[in-house]
Design a protein around this motif. Structure first.
Motif, PDB file in Angstrom:
ATOM      1  N   PHE A  36     -37.508  -9.030  30.351  1.00  0.00           N
ATOM      2  CA  PHE A  36     -38.527  -9.370  29.368  1.00  0.00           C
ATOM      3  C   PHE A  36     -38.688  -8.227  28.371  1.00  0.00           C
ATOM      4  O   PHE A  36     -38.559  -7.048  28.729  1.00  0.00           O
ATOM      5  N   PRO A  37     -38.989  -8.544  27.114  1.00  0.00           N
ATOM      6  CA  PRO A  37     -39.213  -7.489  26.123  1.00  0.00           C
ATOM      7  C   PRO A  37     -40.602  -6.876  26.278  1.00  0.00           C
ATOM      8  O   PRO A  37     -41.560  -7.567  26.674  1.00  0.00           O
ATOM      9  N   ALA A  38     -40.728  -5.603  25.950  1.00  0.00           N
ATOM     10  CA  ALA A  38     -42.043  -4.954  26.019  1.00  0.00           C
ATOM     11  C   ALA A  38     -42.970  -5.500  24.943  1.00  0.00           C
ATOM     12  O   ALA A  38     -44.177  -5.612  25.151  1.00  0.00           O
ATOM     13  N   ARG A  39     -42.392  -5.818  23.779  1.00  0.00           N
ATOM     14  CA  ARG A  39     -43.181  -6.354  22.672  1.00  0.00           C
ATOM     15  C   ARG A  39     -42.577  -7.689  22.211  1.00  0.00           C
ATOM     16  O   ARG A  39     -41.805  -7.729  21.260  1.00  0.00           O
ATOM     17  N   PRO A  40     -42.932  -8.794  22.861  1.00  0.00           N
ATOM     18  CA  PRO A  40     -42.391 -10.097  22.423  1.00  0.00           C
ATOM     19  C   PRO A  40     -43.000 -10.505  21.094  1.00  0.00           C
ATOM     20  O   PRO A  40     -44.092 -10.054  20.713  1.00  0.00           O
ATOM     21  N   ALA A  41     -42.281 -11.363  20.381  1.00  0.00           N
ATOM     22  CA  ALA A  41     -42.826 -11.922  19.144  1.00  0.00           C
ATOM     23  C   ALA A  41     -44.093 -12.702  19.466  1.00  0.00           C
ATOM     24  O   ALA A  41     -44.227 -13.306  20.541  1.00  0.00           O
ATOM     25  N   ALA A  42     -45.046 -12.683  18.539  1.00  0.00           N
ATOM     26  CA  ALA A  42     -46.331 -13.344  18.772  1.00  0.00           C
ATOM     27  C   ALA A  42     -46.156 -14.822  19.120  1.00  0.00           C
ATOM     28  O   ALA A  42     -46.890 -15.365  19.956  1.00  0.00           O
ATOM     29  N   THR A  43     -45.160 -15.449  18.504  1.00  0.00           N
ATOM     30  CA  THR A  43     -44.935 -16.883  18.748  1.00  0.00           C
ATOM     31  C   THR A  43     -44.372 -17.152  20.144  1.00  0.00           C
ATOM     32  O   THR A  43     -44.450 -18.281  20.631  1.00  0.00           O
ATOM     33  N   ASP A  44     -43.806 -16.106  20.787  1.00  0.00           N
ATOM     34  CA  ASP A  44     -43.182 -16.285  22.106  1.00  0.00           C
ATOM     35  C   ASP A  44     -44.026 -15.727  23.238  1.00  0.00           C
ATOM     36  O   ASP A  44     -43.714 -15.960  24.416  1.00  0.00           O
ATOM     37  N   ALA A  45     -45.059 -14.983  22.931  1.00  0.00           N
ATOM     38  CA  ALA A  45     -45.779 -14.219  23.953  1.00  0.00           C
ATOM     39  C   ALA A  45     -46.337 -15.111  25.060  1.00  0.00           C
ATOM     40  O   ALA A  45     -46.165 -14.818  26.259  1.00  0.00           O
ATOM     41  N   GLU A  46     -47.012 -16.194  24.705  1.00  0.00           N
ATOM     42  CA  GLU A  46     -47.635 -17.046  25.725  1.00  0.00           C
ATOM     43  C   GLU A  46     -46.579 -17.722  26.601  1.00  0.00           C
ATOM     44  O   GLU A  46     -46.707 -17.771  27.837  1.00  0.00           O
TER      45      GLU A  46
END
Length: 392
Positions: A76-86
């Motif tokens: 998992f990325p430490a900082r996911p894109a806002a659209t993918d976070a949930e």
């Protein structure tokens, strides 16, 4: 075909420099789950060591059950894109509930997680170097640390001393300080390579091995490795020619330069890297547009890949090496300045190995290599190279 459809596989080195896992990455851009599904369902995976982990990006749409599941670590990325976070948060929760292995790709501007929070933690060499003393040693008790973007042997050693047990191999391309003592075995080997390039007769080749017994020993270890696994051990040069044939033996002689000349006591990861490069070029060459005009395309492509690391191994410039080898114009141009379509393919592969994935994908697109064919070729090349264990 978007360049973001390309999936790149990177062997991970363990503390002993052996291939100890694989990391998978997409080229930058909007990713599709299809390439990852194709990877996870590939029959070729059965030929890899099932004990080794595969670190794959977190893409919920590609999470269906597959033959790779037991070996998968979802990163998992430490900082996911806002659209993918949930979506990614829900995916992470489901994997934790299923006791699946998960990892985090750390970012320098994010706080490191507590030990045991993730099964694997990926962080760049530069990030690791900036951490407080003993930070990595505190993490490693319950988390496997994977170092990336390592560009020097000094950084590689520091990371090993600080509990990073897996690493990407960019540092392999950095040349060490030149030795004050000439390596007579490799001098003889350059003579041998020149003979190979000229398609010399068997007697001329055998004469080199009689002059340098260590070469003969290394060759026999190489051709008896798991990549060939002959029914009965090959015990002499003449037997190797009879069983393998000149064309196959020529491939092994090209790789012989990377084998440890000191009785196989020290593994050399450049051997497997050169083998994988050579086989990958060989597999992709028939798909290139325009098609190279050469009689034995597969042989030329393999030679370019195998010889492309000689400058690193021998601590010599490629120009100096090429002056000693009577190669065809096509091979020489590809090695000297990435000339011709095979040289451009080599440049794409080098970009991928250096983790310049956007550049690599763009170059493959320009050569009209399909992302699916590229993935299949990677699996074939890495599967074959992983079986070469002359030091086992």
């Amino acid at each position: 075909m978007p360049s973001s459809d390309f999936l790149f596989i990177h062997p991970l080195l363990g503390a002993d420099d052996a291939w100890s896992g694989f990391s998978v990455e997409f080229a930058p851009g909007k990713t599709s789950p299809d390439p990852l599904r194709r990877l996870k369902d590939a029959d070729k995976l059965d030929e890899f060591d099932h004990r080794l982990p595969w670190l794959i990006p977190a893409i919920p749409e590609a999470s269906a059950k597959s033959r790779l599941d037991e070996r998968t670590v979802v990163i998992f990325p430490a900082r996911p894109a806002a659209t993918d976070a949930e979506t990614l948060q829900l995916f992470e929760t489901s994997l934790r509930q299923a006791n699946r292995k998960i990892g985090l790709s750390a970012a320098p501007d994010c706080k490191l997680p507590a030990t045991g929070t993730w099964d694997y933690l990926l962080l760049s060499a530069s990030h690791a170097r900036c951490l407080p003393p003993f930070a990595l040693l505190g993490l490693c008790s319950r988390t496997i640390l994977v170092a990336t973007d390592i560009h020097s042997h000094a950084d590689r050693q520091w990371l090993l001393d600080n509990a990073c047990t897996l690493a990407t191999g960019e540092f392999l391309l950095s040349r060490r300080a030149p030795s004050t003592k000439a390596d007579t075995t490799r001098i003889k080997l350059l003579e041998l390579l020149a003979l190979i390039a000229e398609d010399a007769d068997t007697g001329s080749l055998e004469a080199i091995f009689r002059q340098e017994p260590k070469l003969s020993y290394s060759l026999l270890r190489l051709v008896n490795s798991a990549a060939i696994a002959p029914r009965t051990p090959i015990t002499s040069f003449s037997q190797a020619i009879n069983l393998l044939g000149r064309r196959q033996l020529q491939r092994w002689l090209q790789l012989l330069v990377y084998a440890d000349p000191n009785n196989g006591n020290q593994p050399n990861p450049l051997l497997q890297k050169a083998a994988a490069r050579g086989h990958l070029l060989e597999l992709l060459a028939p798909q290139l547009k325009p098609q190279p005009q050469v009689e034995n395309l597969a042989d030329a492509a393999f030679m370019i890949g195998a010889f492309s690391l000689l400058n690193v191994l021998l601590n010599m410039s490629m120009t100096e090496i090429l002056q000693q080898l009577p190669l065809s114009d096509l091979v020489r141009s590809a090695l000297a300045d990435h000339g011709g379509v095979l040289g451009r393919l080599l440049l794409a592969i080098e970009a991928a190995e250096g983790r310049d994935l956007g550049n690599a994908a763009q170059r493959l697109c320009e050569l009209e290599v399909l992302s699916s064919d590229h993935l299949d070729a990677q699996l074939e090349a890495f599967s074959w190279a992983a079986k070469i264990r002359p030091n086992a």
